[in-house]
Design a protein around this motif. Structure first.
Motif, PDB file in Angstrom:
ATOM      1  N   PRO A   1       0.805  -1.227   0.000  1.00 27.07           N
ATOM      2  CA  PRO A   1       0.000   0.000   0.000  1.00 27.07           C
ATOM      3  C   PRO A   1       0.837   1.275   0.000  1.00 27.07           C
ATOM      4  CG  PRO A   1      -0.233  -1.186   2.084  1.00 27.07           C
ATOM      5  CD  PRO A   1       0.576  -2.040   1.175  1.00 27.07           C
ATOM      6  N   ILE A   2       2.039   1.231   0.569  1.00 22.38           N
ATOM      7  CA  ILE A   2       2.908   2.414   0.577  1.00 22.38           C
ATOM      8  C   ILE A   2       3.325   2.758  -0.848  1.00 22.38           C
ATOM      9  CG2 ILE A   2       5.095   3.389   1.381  1.00 22.38           C
ATOM     10  CD1 ILE A   2       3.015   3.049   3.598  1.00 22.38           C
ATOM     11  N   ASP A   3       3.701   1.749  -1.625  1.00 19.38           N
ATOM     12  CA  ASP A   3       4.078   1.990  -3.022  1.00 19.38           C
ATOM     13  C   ASP A   3       2.905   2.553  -3.807  1.00 19.38           C
ATOM     14  OD1 ASP A   3       6.623   1.099  -2.550  1.00 19.38           O
ATOM     15  OD2 ASP A   3       6.298  -0.904  -3.392  1.00 19.38           O
ATOM     16  N   LYS A   4       1.726   2.014  -3.562  1.00 15.46           N
ATOM     17  CA  LYS A   4       0.533   2.513  -4.251  1.00 15.46           C
ATOM     18  C   LYS A   4       0.256   3.961  -3.855  1.00 15.46           C
ATOM     19  CE  LYS A   4      -3.095   2.095  -6.841  1.00 15.46           C
ATOM     20  NZ  LYS A   4      -2.977   2.001  -8.275  1.00 15.46           N
ATOM     21  N   LEU A   5       0.419   4.268  -2.588  1.00 17.89           N
ATOM     22  CA  LEU A   5       0.208   5.625  -2.097  1.00 17.89           C
ATOM     23  C   LEU A   5       1.198   6.593  -2.750  1.00 17.89           C
ATOM     24  CD1 LEU A   5      -1.394   7.386  -0.130  1.00 17.89           C
ATOM     25  CD2 LEU A   5       0.286   6.842   1.607  1.00 17.89           C
ATOM     26  N   ILE A   6       2.443   6.176  -2.860  1.00 18.49           N
ATOM     27  CA  ILE A   6       3.468   7.006  -3.510  1.00 18.49           C
ATOM     28  C   ILE A   6       3.114   7.218  -4.981  1.00 18.49           C
ATOM     29  CG2 ILE A   6       5.884   7.040  -4.262  1.00 18.49           C
ATOM     30  CD1 ILE A   6       6.546   5.646  -1.562  1.00 18.49           C
ATOM     31  N   GLN A   7       2.689   6.147  -5.642  1.00 24.62           N
ATOM     32  CA  GLN A   7       2.303   6.252  -7.055  1.00 24.62           C
ATOM     33  C   GLN A   7       1.140   7.234  -7.224  1.00 24.62           C
ATOM     34  OE1 GLN A   7       0.765   2.639  -8.710  1.00 24.62           O
ATOM     35  NE2 GLN A   7       0.287   3.570 -10.666  1.00 24.62           N
ATOM     36  N   LEU A   8       0.127   7.119  -6.375  1.00 24.37           N
ATOM     37  CA  LEU A   8      -1.013   8.023  -6.459  1.00 24.37           C
ATOM     38  C   LEU A   8      -0.600   9.464  -6.192  1.00 24.37           C
ATOM     39  CD1 LEU A   8      -3.729   5.876  -4.655  1.00 24.37           C
ATOM     40  CD2 LEU A   8      -3.604   6.420  -7.097  1.00 24.37           C
ATOM     41  N   HIS A   9       0.325   9.640  -5.254  1.00 27.69           N
ATOM     42  CA  HIS A   9       0.821  10.983  -4.949  1.00 27.69           C
ATOM     43  C   HIS A   9       1.548  11.575  -6.162  1.00 27.69           C
ATOM     44  CE1 HIS A   9       2.277  14.327  -2.610  1.00 27.69           C
ATOM     45  NE2 HIS A   9       3.516  14.044  -2.965  1.00 27.69           N
ATOM     46  N   GLU A  10       2.358  10.767  -6.817  1.00 32.48           N
ATOM     47  CA  GLU A  10       3.082  11.238  -7.997  1.00 32.48           C
ATOM     48  C   GLU A  10       2.115  11.595  -9.125  1.00 32.48           C
ATOM     49  OE1 GLU A  10       5.810   8.035  -8.665  1.00 32.48           O
ATOM     50  OE2 GLU A  10       7.209   8.759  -7.141  1.00 32.48           O
ATOM     51  N   GLU A  11       1.065  10.775  -9.303  1.00 34.18           N
ATOM     52  CA  GLU A  11       0.049  11.085 -10.314  1.00 34.18           C
ATOM     53  C   GLU A  11      -0.653  12.398  -9.975  1.00 34.18           C
ATOM     54  OE1 GLU A  11      -2.629   7.776 -10.657  1.00 34.18           O
ATOM     55  OE2 GLU A  11      -1.045   6.421 -11.321  1.00 34.18           O
ATOM     56  N   LYS A  12      -0.919  12.589  -8.690  1.00 40.67           N
ATOM     57  CA  LYS A  12      -1.575  13.814  -8.244  1.00 40.67           C
ATOM     58  C   LYS A  12      -0.699  15.029  -8.541  1.00 40.67           C
ATOM     59  CE  LYS A  12      -3.468  15.846  -4.021  1.00 40.67           C
ATOM     60  NZ  LYS A  12      -3.686  15.637  -2.589  1.00 40.67           N
ATOM     61  N   ILE A  13       0.590  14.912  -8.327  1.00 38.74           N
ATOM     62  CA  ILE A  13       1.525  16.002  -8.603  1.00 38.74           C
ATOM     63  C   ILE A  13       1.509  16.340 -10.095  1.00 38.74           C
ATOM     64  CG2 ILE A  13       3.978  16.622  -8.699  1.00 38.74           C
ATOM     65  CD1 ILE A  13       4.284  15.128  -6.013  1.00 38.74           C
ATOM     66  N   VAL A  14       1.546  15.312 -10.940  1.00 41.99           N
ATOM     67  CA  VAL A  14       1.530  15.526 -12.392  1.00 41.99           C
ATOM     68  C   VAL A  14       0.254  16.258 -12.797  1.00 41.99           C
ATOM     69  CG1 VAL A  14       1.361  14.344 -14.623  1.00 41.99           C
ATOM     70  CG2 VAL A  14       3.057  13.601 -12.945  1.00 41.99           C
ATOM     71  N   LEU A  15      -0.880  15.803 -12.269  1.00 42.43           N
ATOM     72  CA  LEU A  15      -2.149  16.452 -12.600  1.00 42.43           C
ATOM     73  C   LEU A  15      -2.201  17.883 -12.074  1.00 42.43           C
ATOM     74  CD1 LEU A  15      -4.621  13.505 -11.992  1.00 42.43           C
ATOM     75  CD2 LEU A  15      -3.964  14.495 -14.189  1.00 42.43           C
ATOM     76  N   TYR A  16      -1.661  18.110 -10.881  1.00 42.74           N
ATOM     77  CA  TYR A  16      -1.650  19.447 -10.298  1.00 42.74           C
ATOM     78  C   TYR A  16      -0.790  20.392 -11.137  1.00 42.74           C
ATOM     79  CZ  TYR A  16      -1.061  23.209  -6.920  1.00 42.74           C
ATOM     80  OH  TYR A  16      -1.027  24.424  -6.304  1.00 42.74           O
ATOM     81  N   GLU A  17       0.391  19.915 -11.565  1.00 41.04           N
ATOM     82  CA  GLU A  17       1.263  20.735 -12.396  1.00 41.04           C
ATOM     83  C   GLU A  17       0.582  21.063 -13.723  1.00 41.04           C
ATOM     84  OE1 GLU A  17       4.772  18.325 -12.515  1.00 41.04           O
ATOM     85  OE2 GLU A  17       5.577  19.199 -10.667  1.00 41.04           O
ATOM     86  N   ARG A  18      -0.126  20.095 -14.277  1.00 37.65           N
ATOM     87  CA  ARG A  18      -0.851  20.335 -15.523  1.00 37.65           C
ATOM     88  C   ARG A  18      -1.943  21.381 -15.299  1.00 37.65           C
ATOM     89  NH1 ARG A  18      -4.535  16.012 -18.404  1.00 37.65           N
ATOM     90  NH2 ARG A  18      -5.482  17.372 -19.929  1.00 37.65           N
ATOM     91  N   MET A  19      -2.640  21.273 -14.179  1.00 37.83           N
ATOM     92  CA  MET A  19      -3.684  22.237 -13.857  1.00 37.83           C
ATOM     93  C   MET A  19      -3.096  23.639 -13.720  1.00 37.83           C
ATOM     94  SD  MET A  19      -6.354  22.188 -10.674  1.00 37.83           S
ATOM     95  CE  MET A  19      -5.110  22.619  -9.471  1.00 37.83           C
ATOM     96  N   LEU A  20      -1.927  23.750 -13.095  1.00 35.33           N
ATOM     97  CA  LEU A  20      -1.277  25.054 -12.953  1.00 35.33           C
ATOM     98  C   LEU A  20      -0.890  25.629 -14.316  1.00 35.33           C
ATOM     99  CD1 LEU A  20       0.992  24.531  -9.815  1.00 35.33           C
ATOM    100  CD2 LEU A  20      -1.068  25.934 -10.000  1.00 35.33           C
ATOM    101  N   ARG A  21      -0.384  24.770 -15.213  1.00 36.43           N
ATOM    102  CA  ARG A  21      -0.038  25.227 -16.571  1.00 36.43           C
ATOM    103  C   ARG A  21      -1.283  25.744 -17.288  1.00 36.43           C
ATOM    104  NH1 ARG A  21       2.817  20.435 -16.825  1.00 36.43           N
ATOM    105  NH2 ARG A  21       1.261  19.544 -18.216  1.00 36.43           N
ATOM    106  N   GLU A  22      -2.372  24.983 -17.165  1.00 36.43           N
ATOM    107  CA  GLU A  22      -3.609  25.401 -17.823  1.00 36.43           C
ATOM    108  C   GLU A  22      -4.119  26.710 -17.228  1.00 36.43           C
ATOM    109  OE1 GLU A  22      -6.310  22.106 -17.582  1.00 36.43           O
ATOM    110  OE2 GLU A  22      -5.136  20.907 -18.989  1.00 36.43           O
ATOM    111  N   LYS A  23      -3.976  26.875 -15.915  1.00 38.55           N
ATOM    112  CA  LYS A  23      -4.403  28.114 -15.266  1.00 38.55           C
ATOM    113  C   LYS A  23      -3.565  29.280 -15.778  1.00 38.55           C
ATOM    114  CE  LYS A  23      -4.460  30.506 -10.880  1.00 38.55           C
ATOM    115  NZ  LYS A  23      -3.840  30.554  -9.591  1.00 38.55           N
ATOM    116  N   GLU A  24      -2.269  29.076 -15.881  1.00 33.37           N
ATOM    117  CA  GLU A  24      -1.368  30.128 -16.360  1.00 33.37           C
ATOM    118  C   GLU A  24      -1.719  30.510 -17.795  1.00 33.37           C
ATOM    119  OE1 GLU A  24       1.349  33.030 -16.324  1.00 33.37           O
ATOM    120  OE2 GLU A  24       0.765  31.834 -14.586  1.00 33.37           O
ATOM    121  N   GLU A  25      -2.003  29.516 -18.631  1.00 32.92           N
ATOM    122  CA  GLU A  25      -2.401  29.798 -20.003  1.00 32.92           C
ATOM    123  C   GLU A  25      -3.699  30.599 -20.039  1.00 32.92           C
ATOM    124  OE1 GLU A  25      -2.621  26.012 -21.916  1.00 32.92           O
ATOM    125  OE2 GLU A  25      -0.453  25.678 -21.793  1.00 32.92           O
ATOM    126  N   MET A  26      -4.643  30.236 -19.188  1.00 31.05           N
ATOM    127  CA  MET A  26      -5.908  30.952 -19.124  1.00 31.05           C
ATOM    128  C   MET A  26      -5.692  32.388 -18.669  1.00 31.05           C
ATOM    129  SD  MET A  26      -9.394  30.209 -16.944  1.00 31.05           S
ATOM    130  CE  MET A  26      -9.279  28.486 -17.233  1.00 31.05           C
TER     131      MET A  26
END
Length: 117
Positions: free
Chosen positions: A83-108
């Motif tokens: 479960p720790i590895d899964k939690l880390i993986q989910l956290h990394e996915e969340k970071i990627v999505l958050y960074e993408r959201m920030l890029r989209e916000k900046e573009e907007m």
């Protein structure tokens, strides 16, 4: 069938894609050939698995994709029971999505600034 999240598929398809767009795509009865080929390439599944979809047939096509010429399976998925590895993986996915959201916000924001000027 592949347990791929819409967000992950959208990310793999590129910046023009979103989870919502994937969701709408899943509801379509007909998908354009060029788009079908793009999705096929990302998922590494033959286009035939999508055309005239039949769950049993699709499983066979997908399954056969991972066989070599001698009929031996080349695809050996690993299952993560930690479960720790899964939690880390989910956290990394969340970071990627958050960074993408920030890029989209900046573009907007840039587009809004241009409109204001």
């Amino acid at each position: 069938m592949l347990n791929i999240k819409q967000e992950a598929l959208a990310y793999d398809l590129g910046e023009d894609w979103s989870q919502k767009k994937i969701s709408l795509l899943e509801q379509k009865d007909v998908i354009e050939d060029n788009l079908l080929k793009q999705i096929s390439a990302v998922l590494k599944i033959p286009v035939e698995a999508f055309q005239n979809f039949n769950e049993e047939q699709a499983i066979n096509i997908i399954s056969n994709t991972f066989h070599d010429t001698q009929g031996l399976v080349n695809y050996n998925p690993t299952f993560n029971n930690n479960p720790i590895d899964k939690l880390i993986q989910l956290h990394e996915e969340k970071i990627v999505l958050y960074e993408r959201m920030l890029r989209e916000k900046e573009e907007m924001m840039q587009r809004l600034e241009k409109l204001i000027k």
